[in-house]
Design an enzyme around this catalytic site. Structure first.
Site, mmCIF file in Angstrom:
data_model
loop_
_atom_site.group_PDB
_atom_site.id
_atom_site.type_symbol
_atom_site.label_atom_id
_atom_site.label_comp_id
_atom_site.label_asym_id
_atom_site.label_seq_id
_atom_site.Cartn_x
_atom_site.Cartn_y
_atom_site.Cartn_z
ATOM 1 N N SER A 182 -5.081 -9.662 -0.131
ATOM 2 C CA SER A 182 -4.363 -10.940 -0.226
ATOM 3 C C SER A 182 -5.284 -12.165 -0.338
ATOM 4 O O SER A 182 -4.969 -13.085 -1.101
ATOM 5 C CB SER A 182 -3.395 -11.095 0.946
ATOM 6 O OG SER A 182 -2.351 -10.161 0.792
ATOM 7 N N SER A 187 -7.394 -6.080 3.430
ATOM 8 C CA SER A 187 -6.367 -6.716 2.592
ATOM 9 C C SER A 187 -6.914 -7.336 1.304
ATOM 10 O O SER A 187 -7.994 -7.926 1.274
ATOM 11 C CB SER A 187 -5.679 -7.813 3.401
ATOM 12 O OG SER A 187 -4.833 -8.550 2.552
ATOM 13 N N GLY A 214 11.080 9.369 -1.005
ATOM 14 C CA GLY A 214 10.702 8.787 0.279
ATOM 15 C C GLY A 214 11.840 7.983 0.862
ATOM 16 O O GLY A 214 12.710 7.485 0.114
ATOM 17 N N ASN A 217 7.864 -10.653 5.081
ATOM 18 C CA ASN A 217 6.429 -10.588 4.776
ATOM 19 C C ASN A 217 5.844 -11.961 4.466
ATOM 20 O O ASN A 217 4.643 -12.071 4.249
ATOM 21 C CB ASN A 217 6.154 -9.625 3.611
ATOM 22 C CG ASN A 217 6.474 -10.242 2.285
ATOM 23 O OD1 ASN A 217 7.458 -10.970 2.165
ATOM 24 N ND2 ASN A 217 5.648 -9.992 1.289
ATOM 25 N N LYS A 228 6.303 -6.653 10.511
ATOM 26 C CA LYS A 228 7.253 -7.242 9.557
ATOM 27 C C LYS A 228 8.654 -7.430 10.149
ATOM 28 O O LYS A 228 9.383 -8.314 9.714
ATOM 29 C CB LYS A 228 7.340 -6.383 8.291
ATOM 30 C CG LYS A 228 6.123 -6.507 7.396
ATOM 31 C CD LYS A 228 6.347 -5.781 6.086
ATOM 32 C CE LYS A 228 5.127 -5.885 5.195
ATOM 33 N NZ LYS A 228 5.350 -5.335 3.865
ATOM 34 N N GLY A 277 1.237 0.608 -7.855
ATOM 35 C CA GLY A 277 1.850 -0.463 -7.071
ATOM 36 C C GLY A 277 1.055 -1.760 -7.028
ATOM 37 O O GLY A 277 1.413 -2.667 -6.279
ATOM 38 N N THR A 304 2.111 -8.507 7.732
ATOM 39 C CA THR A 304 2.038 -7.122 7.277
ATOM 40 C C THR A 304 2.217 -6.165 8.454
ATOM 41 O O THR A 304 2.551 -6.586 9.572
ATOM 42 C CB THR A 304 0.729 -6.867 6.475
ATOM 43 O OG1 THR A 304 0.812 -5.572 5.890
ATOM 44 C CG2 THR A 304 -0.512 -6.966 7.332
ATOM 45 N N ASP A 321 8.388 -8.808 -0.998
ATOM 46 C CA ASP A 321 7.988 -7.476 -1.473
ATOM 47 C C ASP A 321 8.925 -6.992 -2.579
ATOM 48 O O ASP A 321 8.487 -6.483 -3.610
ATOM 49 C CB ASP A 321 8.031 -6.454 -0.326
ATOM 50 C CG ASP A 321 6.821 -6.555 0.591
ATOM 51 O OD1 ASP A 321 5.752 -6.984 0.122
ATOM 52 O OD2 ASP A 321 6.957 -6.207 1.774
ATOM 53 N N ALA A 331 9.245 1.264 3.112
ATOM 54 C CA ALA A 331 9.107 0.771 1.739
ATOM 55 C C ALA A 331 10.255 1.282 0.871
ATOM 56 O O ALA A 331 10.853 0.523 0.101
ATOM 57 C CB ALA A 331 7.758 1.207 1.165
#
Ligand code: NDP
Length: 288
Positions: A22, A20, A132, A93, A72, A252, A68, A108, A136
Site C-alpha cells: 500500500s 504491504s 472458497g 478497509n 477489518k 489479484g 487490514t 475491496d 474474501a
C-alpha cells in the site's frame, strides 16, 4: 516530495503490515498528483489497542487509514459512521476523516469490480463459480449479488461455511443467487458452456505456490475466465491451468491496486487518472 508542516498523513493499520504494497501505491499516486500526502505503516499488535489507535489517529489529524487483517471487522465499533456497503459486507478497509471521527468504507469489492471491468470481464447476467467461502469469498459473493449476475455456484471444502454465506446473501436479496456446494461438485457443473471462475481461497499463495484448489484438469475445460484473487506469485498454478486450457487468467494485483485507488480518491476527493493507476500497478508488480 518533502515532508513539511502541511503534509497530510495516511496509513495502514493491521498486523502484520510490514509486507504491504500500500505505501507504494499511495505514495506513487500522491507524488505524481503533486499531493502533499505521505502514507505510512502502523502495526497495531493487539486488538485491545485498536480503539486507542483509531482515536489517537483522529487526534493526531490523520487524514485517512486503511485497515487490514485482522481488524477489518473489529474496527467497526470505533467509527463515527459506516458506509452502507461496508455495513452489508461487515468489513471495513478504508477510514475517511469526517467531523468528530472516521467514516468506514469497503473498497475491496468496488476494487475487484473495477479490476474485472478494466480487464474486460463482464459479469452482469453471467453464471459465476466462486472457489472458497472465507472472508474474501464472502465479500466477492456480496459484490456479485449486487451486480446482477446470473447464478453463483459457491464451492468450498467446508460446506457449512458456503451454506452460511449463501443463506446470508440470499436472505439479504430475498432471492436464490448463491448456490452452496462442496468443492467436489465441480464435476457436476452444468455442461454446455464455460464459466467465469473466481479463485478466492488461500491455496497457491507464496510460500506454497505449487498448490492449486482443483487439480483435475478436466475442470479447466469449463473455465472461460479464471480470476485468482491471490497476487503472489504473479502467475498462480490456477492461472497456468486456466491458460493451458484456453481460458483467460488474471491475478489479484489489480484488485489490490484499485481498492487503494478508490481509497485514495475518498481521502483526497480527486479522481486518479487511469494512466497513473497503471503506473502504480507497474511499480507494484516490480516488487511482487
Ligand atoms: P480465509 O482464511 O477467511 O479463507 C480461506 C479459504 O481458503 C476458505 O474457503 C478455506 O476453506 C480455503 N482453504 C484454505 N486452505 C485450503 C485447502 N488446503 N484446501 C481447500 N480449501 C482451503 O481467507 P480470506 O478469505 O481472508 O483470504 C483468501 C485469499 O484471498 C488470501 O490468499 C488473501 O491473500 C487473498 N486476498 C486478496 C485480496 C486482494 O486484494 N487481491 C484481498 C483479500 C484477500 P475452508 O472454509 O474449508 O477452510
Amino acid at each position: 516530495m518533502d515532508i513539511g508542516g502541511n503534509t497530510r498523513i495516511c496509513g495502514l493499520i493491521g498486523n502484520p503490515v510490514e509486507h504491504s504494497k500500500s505505501p507504494l501505491i499511495h505514495n506513487t499516486i500522491a507524488d505524481a498528483m503533486g499531493e502533499d500526502l505521505k502514507y505510512v505503516l502502523f502495526r497495531v499488535d493487539e486488538k485491545a489497542q485498536l480503539e486507542a489507535a483509531i482515536k489517537g489517529a483522529y487526534a493526531l489529524n490523520i487524514q485517512g487509514l486503511n485497515i487490514t487483517v485482522p481488524y477489518k471487522s473489529d474496527v467497526i465499533p470505533f467509527l463515527k459512521e459506516l458506509d452502507p456497503l461496508a455495513e452489508r459486507i461487515g468489513a471495513v478497509n478504508t477510514l475517511v476523516r469526517i467531523e468528530g471521527g472516521f467514516k468506514g468504507f469497503n473498497t475491496d469489492m468496488p476494487g475487484l469490480y473495477r479490476a474485472l471491468s478494466e480487464d474486460g470481464v463482464k459479469i452482469e447476467g453471467e453464471d459465476v463459480v466462486v472457489l472458497g467461502a472465507g472472508g474474501a469469498a464472502r465479500a466477492v459473493c456480496m459484490m456479485l449479488a449486487e451486480r446482477n449476475v446470473g447464478r453463483v455456484f459457491l464451492l468450498n471444502r467446508t460446506i457449512e461455511r458456503a451454506e452460511a454465506v449463501a443463506n446470508e446473501i440470499n436472505g439479504l436479496h430475498d432471492a436464490k443467487i448463491i448456490f452452496p456446494k462442496v468443492l467436489d461438485w465441480y464435476k457436476d457443473i452444468p455442461e454446455g458452456k464455460k464459466y467465469i471462475v473466481i479463485q478466492a481461497t488461500s491455496v497457491g499463495m507464496v510460500p506454497h505456490p505449487e498448490g492449486v484448489i482443483i487439480e483435475d484438469e478436466g475442470f479447466y475445460n469449463k473455465v472461460s475466465v479464471g480470476y485468482d484473487i491471490i497476487f503472489n506469485p504473479r502467475e498462480t498454478r490456477f492461472m497456468k491451468l486456466v491458460k493451458a486450457h484456453g481460458g483467460e487468467a488474471y491475478n489479484g494485483a489489480k484488485m489490490l491496486l484499485y481498492q487503494g485507488v478508490i481509497a485514495h480518491e475518498l481521502w483526497t476527493g480527486i479522481p486518479v487518472p487511469f494512466a497513473l493507476a497503471a503506473k502504480a500497478y507497474e511499480k507494484m508488480y516490480g516488487e511482487v
